[in-house]
Design a protein around this motif. Structure first.
Motif, PDB file in Angstrom:
ATOM      1  N   LYS A  61      44.454 -89.563 -28.117  1.00 19.82           N
ATOM      2  CA  LYS A  61      43.771 -90.576 -27.620  1.00 19.82           C
ATOM      3  C   LYS A  61      44.500 -91.094 -26.469  1.00 19.82           C
ATOM      4  O   LYS A  61      45.649 -91.066 -26.468  1.00 19.82           O
ATOM      5  CB  LYS A  61      43.902 -91.750 -28.802  1.00 19.82           C
ATOM      6  N   SER A  62      43.835 -91.335 -25.394  1.00 16.87           N
ATOM      7  CA  SER A  62      44.495 -92.100 -24.208  1.00 16.87           C
ATOM      8  C   SER A  62      44.321 -93.605 -24.452  1.00 16.87           C
ATOM      9  O   SER A  62      43.746 -94.230 -25.171  1.00 16.87           O
ATOM     10  CB  SER A  62      43.646 -91.656 -22.822  1.00 16.87           C
ATOM     11  N   ILE A  63      45.253 -94.110 -23.466  1.00 21.26           N
ATOM     12  CA  ILE A  63      45.314 -95.646 -23.577  1.00 21.26           C
ATOM     13  C   ILE A  63      43.671 -96.199 -23.176  1.00 21.26           C
ATOM     14  O   ILE A  63      43.729 -97.559 -23.946  1.00 21.26           O
ATOM     15  CB  ILE A  63      46.147 -96.254 -22.484  1.00 21.26           C
ATOM     16  N   SER A  64      43.008 -95.609 -22.738  1.00 14.68           N
ATOM     17  CA  SER A  64      41.674 -96.134 -22.696  1.00 14.68           C
ATOM     18  C   SER A  64      40.785 -96.113 -23.730  1.00 14.68           C
ATOM     19  O   SER A  64      39.546 -96.580 -23.948  1.00 14.68           O
ATOM     20  CB  SER A  64      40.990 -95.601 -21.342  1.00 14.68           C
ATOM     21  N   GLU A  65      41.027 -95.258 -24.933  1.00 17.74           N
ATOM     22  CA  GLU A  65      40.415 -95.094 -26.071  1.00 17.74           C
ATOM     23  C   GLU A  65      40.637 -96.092 -27.191  1.00 17.74           C
ATOM     24  O   GLU A  65      41.851 -96.691 -27.130  1.00 17.74           O
ATOM     25  CB  GLU A  65      40.628 -93.672 -26.530  1.00 17.74           C
ATOM     26  N   LEU A  66      40.015 -96.414 -27.988  1.00 16.53           N
ATOM     27  CA  LEU A  66      40.291 -97.131 -29.302  1.00 16.53           C
ATOM     28  C   LEU A  66      41.574 -96.565 -30.052  1.00 16.53           C
ATOM     29  O   LEU A  66      41.593 -95.587 -30.312  1.00 16.53           O
ATOM     30  CB  LEU A  66      38.877 -97.058 -30.249  1.00 16.53           C
ATOM     31  N   ARG A  67      42.079 -97.584 -30.330  1.00 15.02           N
ATOM     32  CA  ARG A  67      43.630 -97.495 -31.050  1.00 15.02           C
ATOM     33  C   ARG A  67      43.735 -98.201 -32.301  1.00 15.02           C
ATOM     34  O   ARG A  67      43.259 -99.350 -32.157  1.00 15.02           O
ATOM     35  CB  ARG A  67      44.807 -97.394 -30.008  1.00 15.02           C
ATOM     36  N   MET A  68      44.061 -97.714 -33.308  1.00 14.81           N
ATOM     37  CA  MET A  68      44.353 -98.501 -34.346  1.00 14.81           C
ATOM     38  C   MET A  68      45.947 -99.088 -34.161  1.00 14.81           C
ATOM     39  O   MET A  68      46.881 -98.329 -34.532  1.00 14.81           O
ATOM     40  CB  MET A  68      44.252 -97.849 -35.516  1.00 14.81           C
ATOM     41  N   THR A  69      46.103-100.328 -34.190  1.00 14.78           N
ATOM     42  CA  THR A  69      47.277-100.884 -33.718  1.00 14.78           C
ATOM     43  C   THR A  69      48.139-101.670 -34.548  1.00 14.78           C
ATOM     44  O   THR A  69      49.461-101.840 -34.585  1.00 14.78           O
ATOM     45  CB  THR A  69      47.141-101.809 -32.565  1.00 14.78           C
ATOM     46  N   GLY A  70      47.404-102.006 -35.750  1.00 21.23           N
ATOM     47  CA  GLY A  70      48.274-102.697 -36.875  1.00 21.23           C
ATOM     48  C   GLY A  70      47.618-102.977 -38.005  1.00 21.23           C
ATOM     49  O   GLY A  70      46.306-102.724 -38.350  1.00 21.23           O
ATOM     50  N   ALA A  71      48.390-103.556 -39.227  1.00 22.74           N
ATOM     51  CA  ALA A  71      47.859-103.884 -40.343  1.00 22.74           C
ATOM     52  C   ALA A  71      48.606-105.028 -41.021  1.00 22.74           C
ATOM     53  O   ALA A  71      49.887-104.836 -40.572  1.00 22.74           O
ATOM     54  CB  ALA A  71      47.739-102.685 -41.256  1.00 22.74           C
ATOM     55  N   THR A  72      48.051-105.808 -41.752  1.00 16.93           N
ATOM     56  CA  THR A  72      48.795-106.790 -42.585  1.00 16.93           C
ATOM     57  C   THR A  72      48.551-106.518 -44.244  1.00 16.93           C
ATOM     58  O   THR A  72      47.282-106.572 -44.384  1.00 16.93           O
ATOM     59  CB  THR A  72      48.231-108.204 -42.288  1.00 16.93           C
ATOM     60  N   LEU A  73      49.423-106.493 -44.930  1.00 15.14           N
ATOM     61  CA  LEU A  73      49.429-106.462 -46.251  1.00 15.14           C
ATOM     62  C   LEU A  73      49.889-107.718 -46.980  1.00 15.14           C
ATOM     63  O   LEU A  73      51.036-108.157 -46.633  1.00 15.14           O
ATOM     64  CB  LEU A  73      50.005-105.016 -46.586  1.00 15.14           C
ATOM     65  N   ILE A  74      49.103-108.061 -48.077  1.00 17.43           N
ATOM     66  CA  ILE A  74      49.604-109.219 -48.891  1.00 17.43           C
ATOM     67  C   ILE A  74      50.339-108.312 -50.059  1.00 17.43           C
ATOM     68  O   ILE A  74      49.915-107.440 -50.575  1.00 17.43           O
ATOM     69  CB  ILE A  74      48.592-109.827 -49.563  1.00 17.43           C
ATOM     70  N   VAL A  75      51.659-108.609 -50.235  1.00 19.25           N
ATOM     71  CA  VAL A  75      52.497-107.957 -51.270  1.00 19.25           C
ATOM     72  C   VAL A  75      53.259-108.773 -52.331  1.00 19.25           C
ATOM     73  O   VAL A  75      53.336-110.174 -52.196  1.00 19.25           O
ATOM     74  CB  VAL A  75      53.620-107.315 -50.524  1.00 19.25           C
ATOM     75  N   LYS A  76      53.572-108.271 -53.311  1.00 22.34           N
ATOM     76  CA  LYS A  76      54.204-109.068 -54.402  1.00 22.34           C
ATOM     77  C   LYS A  76      55.642-109.148 -54.101  1.00 22.34           C
ATOM     78  O   LYS A  76      56.172-110.214 -54.724  1.00 22.34           O
ATOM     79  CB  LYS A  76      53.859-108.189 -55.655  1.00 22.34           C
TER      80      LYS A  76
END
Length: 271
Positions: free
Chosen positions: A30-45
């Motif tokens: 993917k180039s910078i002009s395409e859709l990128r998956m940049t992060g995630a947030t998880l709730i943890v124990k």
């Protein structure tokens, strides 16, 4: 007897033909002009346990650690936030109401890796449970397996070898479970530009579909009516250990186009 030099042109021809007809990889660069998956947030124990798992097996580095609050981690351009839940309940501890069996929401995230076999062996060596062992999905035509993190979240890995000497993971996959399949399909195609992948195995056609956008795969699972939102069974002041949010970005802009999908899932989209 045929001389060895006669084999060289034939072998070269065979390799060339195989390369010509090799299917285009599902996960492309993917180039910078395409859709990128940049992060995630998880709730943890348990922040320490979960941060240790992602650091050990996925080589995430810790950027910020606040005890009993959160841990911010990073691998290349992908940011992972682990948030300490309050009286955290694991999915395996859920007591469903009568007739309820499934949960709407973000069910899985996935990464392609150039150390697929080594990672599989590494997880096995430390006796880490797998949700699903190595298999090849007929629709994606790529080898994968699904691991389970300390909170029971499903993390899928895809085999994409390269010549790099570094261990690489690249975010490329997420799963949405929804009892409102038609509207969810419409939302992701109209709002984010995903397109359906033609299904090879039609036995899954009525409850599972794949969509793609710039090399990112969305697995959309249609839940039956017997499904619930987490608010239906979660006691007050308790959190469910889960994948709470996934983030995406196109280009270098920092404007949030939206922060929720049609199901109320936290899907942050920057453009």
């Amino acid at each position: 007897m045929i001389k060895n030099q006669n084999f060289a042109p034939l072998l070269l021809l065979i390799v060339y033909v195989v390369m010509m007809f090799h299917p285009k990889p599902v996960f492309s660069q993917k180039s910078i002009s395409e859709l990128r998956m940049t992060g995630a947030t998880l709730i943890v124990k348990d922040l320490k346990v979960s941060a240790g798992w992602y650091r050990k097996f996925l080589q995430f580095s810790i950027e910020e650690y606040r005890p009993n609050q959160h841990v911010k981690m990073r691998n290349d351009e992908f940011h992972l936030t682990l948030r300490q839940g309050s009286g955290t309940l694991l999915k395996s501890q859920i007591r469903f109401k009568e007739g309820k069996k499934y949960i709407n929401g973000i069910d899985k995230i996935g990464f392609k890796t150039n150390r697929f076999d080594s990672l599989h062996l590494y997880l096995a060596h430390y006796e880490q449970k797998l949700f699903k062992d190595t298999y090849t999905d007929p629709n994606l035509s790529i080898e994968s397996f699904i691991a389970i993190d300390p909170d029971g979240n499903k993390i899928q890995f895809f085999n994409q070898p390269n010549n790099s000497q570094l261990y690489e993971i690249d975010p490329c996959y997420f799963t949405i479970q929804s009892s409102d399949y038609i509207n969810t399909l419409k939302w992701y195609t109209t709002q984010m530009g995903f397109e359906e992948i033609e299904i090879v195995d039609d036995t899954n056609l009525h409850f599972q579909n794949y969509l793609t956008k710039d090399g990112i795969i969305l697995e959309l699972i249609h839940l039956p009516y017997e499904s619930v939102e987490t608010t239906e069974f979660m006691p007050l002041e308790r959190d469910l250990a889960q994948i709470e949010q996934v983030s995406f970005k196109i280009g270098t802009a920092k404007t949030k186009a939206f922060v929720m999908d049609n199901n109320g899932n936290k899907v942050v989209y920057m453009k």
